[in-house]
Design an enzyme around this catalytic site. Structure first.
Site, PDB file in Angstrom:
ATOM      1  N   ARG A  24      45.178  38.584  45.179  1.00 52.58           N
ATOM      2  CA  ARG A  24      46.841  39.770  45.614  1.00 52.58           C
ATOM      3  C   ARG A  24      46.839  40.215  47.120  1.00 52.58           C
ATOM      4  O   ARG A  24      46.354  40.166  47.981  1.00 52.58           O
ATOM      5  CB  ARG A  24      46.897  40.574  45.119  1.00 52.58           C
ATOM      6  CG  ARG A  24      46.025  42.066  45.339  1.00 52.58           C
ATOM      7  CD  ARG A  24      46.348  42.931  43.781  1.00 52.58           C
ATOM      8  NE  ARG A  24      45.098  44.224  44.204  1.00 52.58           N
ATOM      9  CZ  ARG A  24      43.701  44.294  43.892  1.00 52.58           C
ATOM     10  NH1 ARG A  24      43.647  43.261  42.764  1.00 52.58           N
ATOM     11  NH2 ARG A  24      42.975  45.273  44.294  1.00 52.58           N
ATOM     12  N   ARG A  84      42.105  41.205  43.559  1.00 53.19           N
ATOM     13  CA  ARG A  84      41.247  41.244  44.872  1.00 53.19           C
ATOM     14  C   ARG A  84      42.293  40.834  45.799  1.00 53.19           C
ATOM     15  O   ARG A  84      42.649  40.165  45.828  1.00 53.19           O
ATOM     16  CB  ARG A  84      39.863  40.730  45.228  1.00 53.19           C
ATOM     17  CG  ARG A  84      39.313  41.709  45.708  1.00 53.19           C
ATOM     18  CD  ARG A  84      37.560  41.063  45.789  1.00 53.19           C
ATOM     19  NE  ARG A  84      37.441  41.637  47.251  1.00 53.19           N
ATOM     20  CZ  ARG A  84      35.809  41.119  48.001  1.00 53.19           C
ATOM     21  NH1 ARG A  84      35.465  41.254  47.262  1.00 53.19           N
ATOM     22  NH2 ARG A  84      35.350  41.449  49.303  1.00 53.19           N
ATOM     23  N   HIS A  85      42.160  42.019  46.796  1.00 46.73           N
ATOM     24  CA  HIS A  85      42.852  41.372  48.080  1.00 46.73           C
ATOM     25  C   HIS A  85      41.344  40.406  48.612  1.00 46.73           C
ATOM     26  O   HIS A  85      40.391  40.778  49.405  1.00 46.73           O
ATOM     27  CB  HIS A  85      42.711  42.624  48.996  1.00 46.73           C
ATOM     28  CG  HIS A  85      44.215  43.422  48.970  1.00 46.73           C
ATOM     29  ND1 HIS A  85      45.188  43.284  48.309  1.00 46.73           N
ATOM     30  CD2 HIS A  85      43.791  44.918  47.887  1.00 46.73           C
ATOM     31  CE1 HIS A  85      45.745  44.016  47.975  1.00 46.73           C
ATOM     32  NE2 HIS A  85      45.195  45.268  47.478  1.00 46.73           N
ATOM     33  N   VAL A  86      41.766  39.224  48.830  1.00 44.81           N
ATOM     34  CA  VAL A  86      40.668  38.575  49.344  1.00 44.81           C
ATOM     35  C   VAL A  86      41.773  36.863  49.203  1.00 44.81           C
ATOM     36  O   VAL A  86      42.773  37.020  48.799  1.00 44.81           O
ATOM     37  CB  VAL A  86      39.833  38.123  48.616  1.00 44.81           C
ATOM     38  CG1 VAL A  86      40.309  37.266  47.009  1.00 44.81           C
ATOM     39  CG2 VAL A  86      38.504  37.443  49.421  1.00 44.81           C
TER      40      VAL A  86
END
Length: 411
Positions: free
Chosen positions: A115, A173-175
């Site tokens: 995300r 996950r923010h990745v």
């Protein structure tokens, strides 16, 4: 000297004995079996098989030889034997090459939502928590929110941990984009949502300073070391005086989520832009637009029903709206037109990517018979000035948020 000729015979051959005598000697047929000699049937390996049985055995042997040939040519068992194994069950087949492979589910069993920050991700994650309880898939989340760029060893470790999760899973996950196949893993299905780059930047700018409606002090927890003069820095001053937070490479934010972990993905330019477009086409099932979130959820429900079935009805539920309002950033203000034009110039690659994704999303909507809510196409960034951004007030309600979640899970 001549031998005396025996009666009833000629030459050196003895005369045949009568049937009774032959029977008594055990060399001829017994009573009721007829007279004379009877030729004996020669012994065979399978005297009990008929000619049709011999043909069946030959055909079976031929099929076995062909199967062995396919096995050697393909470097393993032929596909029709594997299909037969799945039909009969794993216990009917001894896998000589290691443990039996995982059961292949009839839908994507590995989904990754890497995300993008401040693009509605907290709203979607809240929906996923409800949906995982309702549909029984494994929602894999992460407590790491501020590490999107990974070293090679960190990539390998993360991919290993995600790949061994119980399937079906959805990892979020923010990745930045991870190439699972590069490290020997199965490439999952990717999904994501983006929004207008300037609006995303403004939301992040004020969220870091003042948080959202979930708590008056949550911004202090996220940025405890921020000095007061920085926290209350005017957005126009930040942009016009070219502060680091309001210039590149900090403004080059969305594209790396789709370009990947290569160092050049963090450099604003054509190389990162084109690589991000390529990954969108080859690895992402859907990249939606936050401004049309309901249509995004509708398409997700059609593409991934085992994960997103009934997501739109949950999203439209008034109870969910109350929680959604709590994630709205507070104290947002609108920069001057001059400052916005400068942002457009600094974010031209971000906007080129945004409009590319938006066009692809609208093509997908038309394919499924969905009409865009925007009647007229919005002008390109060099001419567009966004409408004022207003902070939505949360609906007053004393009901506990966690209690509402528990009620939803029980449905």
């Amino acid at each position: 000297m001549k031998k005396k000729q025996q009666p009833g015979g000629g030459g050196d051959c003895p005369a045949p004995r009568p049937p009774a005598a032959a029977a008594a000697a055990g060399g001829g047929p017994g009573p009721g079996q007829g007279g004379g000699w009877k030729r004996r049937r020669p012994l065979s390996l399978l005297p009990f098989l008929s000619l049709r049985d011999y043909g069946f055995c030959t055909a079976t042997l031929l099929l076995f030889c062909l199967g062995s040939l396919f096995y050697q040519l393909n470097g393993g068992p032929p596909h029709f034997l594997l299909d037969l194994r799945h039909c009969l069950g794993n216990s009917t087949y001894l896998d000589d090459h290691g443990p039996p492979p995982q059961k292949v589910l009839p839908f994507p069993s590995q989904v990754v939502y890497n995300r993008v920050g401040k693009c509605g991700s907290r709203t979607v994650v809240l929906l996923l928590r409800i949906l995982s309880e309702k549909h029984g898939f494994n929602l894999v989340t992460s407590d790491i929110h501020n590490k999107t760029r990974l070293t090679k060893n960190e990539q390998m470790e993360l991919i290993k941990n995600v790949s061994t999760a119980e399937q079906p899973y959805l990892f979020t996950r923010h990745v930045h984009f991870l190439n699972f196949s590069r490290f020997g893993g199965d490439q999952p299905v990717y999904i994501n949502i983006i929004r207008d780059p300037v609006n995303r930047f403004l939301s992040n700018y004020f969220f870091r300073r003042f948080g959202d409606w979930r708590g008056e002090q949550n911004h202090m927890i996220r940025t405890p070391s921020m000095r007061q003069e920085e926290r209350y820095l005017d957005i126009n001053v930040c942009i016009l005086e070219n502060y680091p937070e309001c210039s590149n490479p900090r403004l080059f934010y969305i594209i790396p989520y789709f370009c990947g972990q290569h160092p050049r993905c963090r450099e604003p330019g054509e190389w990162a832009l084109e690589r991000a477009k390529l990954n969108v086409n080859e690895n992402f099932l859907l990249v939606g637009i936050l401004e049309e979130l309901e249509d995004v959820l509708l398409l997700l429900e059609r593409f991934l029903p085992h994960y997103f079935k009934d997501v739109l009805s949950i999203y439209k539920n008034p109870e969910h709206r109350k929680l959604g309002n709590l994630t709205v950033t507070v104290k947002k203000t609108v920069p001057s037109p001059e400052a916005i034009q400068i942002l457009y110039q600094r974010m031209r690659y971000e906007y080129e990517f945004y409009y590319y994704v938006k066009e692809q999303f609208h093509l997908l909507k038309r394919k499924f018979g969905l009409k865009s809510h925007i009647r007229k196409p919005r002008p390109r960034p060099e001419f567009f000035i966004p409408s004022p951004l207003e902070t939505e007030e949360p609906i007053d309600d004393e009901e506990d948020d966690e209690k509402w979640l528990e009620d939803i899970y029980k449905r």
